[in-house]
Design a protein around this motif. Structure first.
Motif, short mmCIF file in Angstrom:
data_model
loop_
_atom_site.label_atom_id
_atom_site.label_comp_id
_atom_site.label_asym_id
_atom_site.label_seq_id
_atom_site.Cartn_x
_atom_site.Cartn_y
_atom_site.Cartn_z
N LYS A 139 0.81 -1.23 0.00
CA LYS A 139 0.00 0.00 0.00
C LYS A 139 0.83 1.27 0.00
O LYS A 139 0.41 2.29 -0.54
CB LYS A 139 -0.89 0.01 1.26
N TRP A 140 2.00 1.24 0.66
CA TRP A 140 2.68 2.50 0.94
C TRP A 140 4.17 2.27 1.11
O TRP A 140 4.59 1.26 1.69
CB TRP A 140 2.10 3.07 2.25
N HIS A 180 2.09 8.41 -6.78
CA HIS A 180 1.04 7.40 -6.56
C HIS A 180 0.70 6.64 -7.83
O HIS A 180 1.00 7.08 -8.94
CB HIS A 180 -0.20 8.04 -5.92
N SER A 212 0.86 4.27 -2.85
CA SER A 212 1.47 5.60 -2.78
C SER A 212 2.86 5.48 -2.20
O SER A 212 3.18 4.49 -1.53
CB SER A 212 0.67 6.53 -1.87
N LEU A 217 4.76 -0.71 3.63
CA LEU A 217 3.59 -1.19 4.35
C LEU A 217 2.66 -1.97 3.43
O LEU A 217 2.33 -1.51 2.34
CB LEU A 217 2.80 -0.03 4.95
N GLY A 218 2.28 -3.12 3.91
CA GLY A 218 1.25 -3.90 3.22
C GLY A 218 0.00 -3.95 4.08
O GLY A 218 -0.02 -3.45 5.21
N THR A 219 -1.03 -4.56 3.53
CA THR A 219 -2.27 -4.64 4.30
C THR A 219 -2.09 -5.48 5.58
O THR A 219 -2.74 -5.23 6.58
CB THR A 219 -3.39 -5.29 3.45
N LYS A 220 -1.16 -6.44 5.56
CA LYS A 220 -1.00 -7.34 6.71
C LYS A 220 0.34 -7.25 7.41
O LYS A 220 0.51 -7.86 8.48
CB LYS A 220 -1.17 -8.78 6.23
N GLY A 221 1.30 -6.58 6.80
CA GLY A 221 2.63 -6.57 7.41
C GLY A 221 3.45 -5.37 6.97
O GLY A 221 3.01 -4.54 6.16
N ARG A 267 10.97 -2.95 7.16
CA ARG A 267 11.71 -1.72 7.44
C ARG A 267 13.19 -2.00 7.50
O ARG A 267 13.61 -3.05 7.96
CB ARG A 267 11.41 -1.16 8.83
N THR A 291 -0.85 4.17 10.94
CA THR A 291 -1.70 3.33 10.10
C THR A 291 -2.16 2.11 10.90
O THR A 291 -1.49 1.68 11.83
CB THR A 291 -0.92 2.81 8.87
N ASN A 326 -4.93 -1.54 10.02
CA ASN A 326 -5.88 -2.14 9.10
C ASN A 326 -6.95 -2.87 9.91
O ASN A 326 -6.74 -4.00 10.33
CB ASN A 326 -5.14 -3.12 8.18
N GLY A 354 -3.71 11.11 -4.56
CA GLY A 354 -4.00 9.69 -4.37
C GLY A 354 -4.60 9.37 -3.02
O GLY A 354 -4.58 8.22 -2.59
N ILE A 365 -7.32 8.24 -0.53
CA ILE A 365 -8.37 7.26 -0.83
C ILE A 365 -9.59 7.56 0.03
O ILE A 365 -9.49 7.70 1.25
CB ILE A 365 -7.84 5.82 -0.59
N HIS A 381 1.62 10.45 6.96
CA HIS A 381 0.79 9.49 6.23
C HIS A 381 -0.12 8.81 7.25
O HIS A 381 0.35 8.36 8.30
CB HIS A 381 1.68 8.46 5.55
N LEU A 386 -5.73 1.30 5.85
CA LEU A 386 -5.57 0.20 4.89
C LEU A 386 -4.29 -0.59 5.07
O LEU A 386 -4.09 -1.59 4.38
CB LEU A 386 -5.62 0.75 3.46
N SER A 387 -3.41 -0.14 5.94
CA SER A 387 -2.10 -0.79 6.08
C SER A 387 -1.89 -1.33 7.48
O SER A 387 -2.53 -0.91 8.44
CB SER A 387 -0.97 0.19 5.77
N TYR A 388 -0.92 -2.21 7.57
CA TYR A 388 -0.45 -2.76 8.85
C TYR A 388 -0.03 -1.60 9.78
O TYR A 388 0.29 -0.50 9.34
CB TYR A 388 0.74 -3.67 8.56
N VAL A 389 0.01 -1.93 11.07
CA VAL A 389 0.27 -0.93 12.12
C VAL A 389 1.60 -0.20 11.99
O VAL A 389 2.66 -0.82 11.93
CB VAL A 389 0.27 -1.63 13.50
N THR A 390 1.55 1.13 11.94
CA THR A 390 2.73 1.96 12.20
C THR A 390 2.32 3.10 13.12
O THR A 390 1.19 3.60 13.04
CB THR A 390 3.32 2.61 10.92
N PHE A 391 3.26 3.50 13.94
CA PHE A 391 3.11 4.66 14.82
C PHE A 391 4.45 5.38 14.82
O PHE A 391 5.09 5.52 15.85
CB PHE A 391 2.81 4.22 16.26
N ASP A 392 4.89 5.80 13.63
CA ASP A 392 6.27 6.26 13.47
C ASP A 392 6.42 7.77 13.59
O ASP A 392 5.63 8.53 13.02
CB ASP A 392 6.78 5.90 12.06
#
Lengths: 365, 365
Positions: free
Chosen positions: A155-156, A231, A237, A255-259, A262, B162, B164, B214, B216, B241, B245-251
């Motif tokens: 996704k990102w 994008h 994006s 970043l993916g939808t599940k994982g 980095r 992010t 999901n 882009g 969404i 960002h 829709l994406s896996y967890v980030t808190f960056d």
């Protein structure tokens, strides 16, 4: 086959700092040997050879032309300032020598196309000097991104490459001179960021690019800090940031939808001299394995061992292709010019977006 | 002073999930007590009280109005959908009750100004529910950013938040309904990113904001993924960002000329329940201390202990101010409404930039 036929004989144009690294890489790569080094004066070339203990067999020349004309040179590494790439890369190709070209490949896609056309016409291999893509870690990371179970759908992407070389650099370095490395930070380090983004999306060009307002240019108009969003039509994006003004970062976050994936040393692995590279990967599949007191899974640290450092990997890969072409076993591998060209197209679009006052630039593939 | 006078008596409007957290935080904060809970039906409120073992002393009401009218309530926590904030926060202030308002503070700055004006007129304390700024780690990080020797001058900030939540969320959650939390991901999580950026620059508003093309939106026009660049006239820049829709980030990554600060759990510390929070800090001053084989200094991990989790810290801070106002020791602290308003101004600008087809939006402070 004689031993000599197993080795690609390299020539190097110029005594840039990066030439030191490449001399070492060529000497370590099992299928390459350094044959010639040319500088604008023979004294300078000889001094470089002495200072860096090059073998006595290496021919030192007082011009770039002499390297290009040396009939025993198979391939030429070109670390000259970007503004000189088109002239010398075309000349090298015309002499039917293979081209290993330092990044950024060219000042723009028009110039790069002249280089690539020459390589095509004269049947020589082209590769740009983006080393990190040759590190075995990169292939392992791609496996992680391709694991739909753990990573999901991409996704990102965010990448950042920065360093602060200090005041002397801004006065004297060719990297901030418009007639030399006229692309500044965008060419020197933004190139890597853009390549990393394209790598993550399997080199599909973005639909459009929009640079971040507030790019910083020096008095001569050379970019010293900038960034951009981009994008794709399917909702992916990316952003990148490159700068000569901040402390060191070499960050990639995908970043993916599940994982997620980095690393913070993507272009130059911190532990490379220890024989490995690492990256972090995390997935919602690990939610069941959360440590007591934590609310989120820790990232898994993947360690990828490497026999050679990434500069040697690059030389080895390039020399391997050159040998196959030399032996007429194959035509030049087309993937490398394609990757360079895509990187340059996005780089051009970012530059255009900045020059047009931060307007969106569509990319027509 | 009686024991009762040392405690702020809280009312809560609604049985949102976040109310569970706040009930616990109020019970743990040494200067707060839960007095009343109102829902749209008394049955729902009573069921919530039973399920979460609220003390028998807590009054349960079948309307929000009843909480607001309860003369013994000092302060009201409002976790209602964003679209209802202006109505209920103004009503609470008019009853001279202090306002702890869940983020995003309002649908826009115009609505927020109505809330802040009511708080000003009726002399009550206002604070929004951004918990992480109250964690002791946040103050320690600010010290690190203020260390000119190690960090230098701030140049760049990137934040990402992010998660999901999965398909059920997109069908049913109020966070993606235009008439409820109409700001979607921008309000729910972008708020934190924007606040983190403003925090890093000592709350100086950027000169302009340009959203990433882009973004969404769902079928009803609610943002589910977006981001933006912003910049300041002195050359500082930032991006964020946020996405459902994406896996967890808190960056958060903050770059200075000489150092960097990073963490990947900024809004919700991973180790909070273990009684501490951590962040990474790195500086060129450590170049002399590079480990063998490394070319770059590793980040220093700073561990900050905390007696209370950040939600309790927030309630404690808010209740402390309320008590001072109650005892006429001071007027309401103005910094909290100012920080909310600045966050909302930038959020509005990002939304406007998206709505105007990714045009740059100037911010007039």
């Amino acid at each position: 086959m004689s031993d000599e036929q197993k080795l690609v004989r390299f020539g190097i144009l110029g005594c840039a700092n990066i030439s030191i690294k490449l001399c070492k890489a060529i000497s370590k790569a099992p299928n390459a040997t350094l044959h010639a080094l040319g500088s604008r004066s023979v004294e300078k070339a000889a001094a470089f050879a002495a200072e860096h203990s090059l073998p006595a067999t290496v021919r030192v020349y007082g011009s770039y032309e002499a390297v290009v004309e040396d009939e025993e040179v198979d391939a030429v590494y070109i670390p000259l300032p970007t503004g000189l790439h088109v002239t010398w890369a075309v000349r090298v190709a015309e002499r039917r020598k293979h081209v290993l070209l330092e990044k950024p490949a060219a000042m723009n896609t028009v110039e790069l196309d002249r280089i690539l056309e020459a390589c095509e016409v004269y049947g020589v291999q082209f590769m740009d000097g983006t080393m990190w893509v040759h590190h075995p870690r990169t292939a392992k990371m791609k496996e992680a991104l391709s694991d739909a179970q753990r990573f999901g759908q991409l996704k990102w992407i965010h990448t950042s490459l920065t360093y602060n070389p200090g005041p002397e650099f801004f006065k004297n370095s060719i990297r901030v001179k418009p007639d030399l490395d006229g692309l500044g930070a965008l060419g020197d380090i933004g190139w890597y960021c853009i390549r990393a983004i394209l790598w993550a999306v399997d080199y599909e060009l973005p639909k459009s690019v929009l640079a971040f307002p507030g790019a910083i240019l020096n008095e001569e108009g050379v970019i010293i800090s900038c960034g951009s969003s981009m994008h794709w039509e399917d909702g992916r994006s990316a952003t990148f940031h490159c700068s000569f003004l901040s402390y060191v970062t070499f960050d990639v976050t995908v970043l993916g939808t599940k994982g997620s994936l980095r690393l913070n040393d993507f272009a130059l692995p911190f532990e490379e001299s220890l024989g490995y590279g690492t990256f972090l990967e995390s997935s919602e599949l690990d939610y069941g394995k959360i440590e007591p007191g934590m609310w989120c899974p820790k990232s898994n640290k993947h360690v990828v061992e490497t026999e050679f450092s990434q500069d040697v990997c690059m030389v080895k890969e390039f020399a391997g292709l050159v040998l196959k072409v030399k032996r007429c076993e194959m035509k030049p591998e087309k993937v490398w010019p394609i990757l360079s060209r895509k990187t340059q197209i996005v780089l051009d679009a970012v530059k255009e977006s900045i020059e047009r006052g931060y307007k969106s630039v569509e990319i027509v593939s």
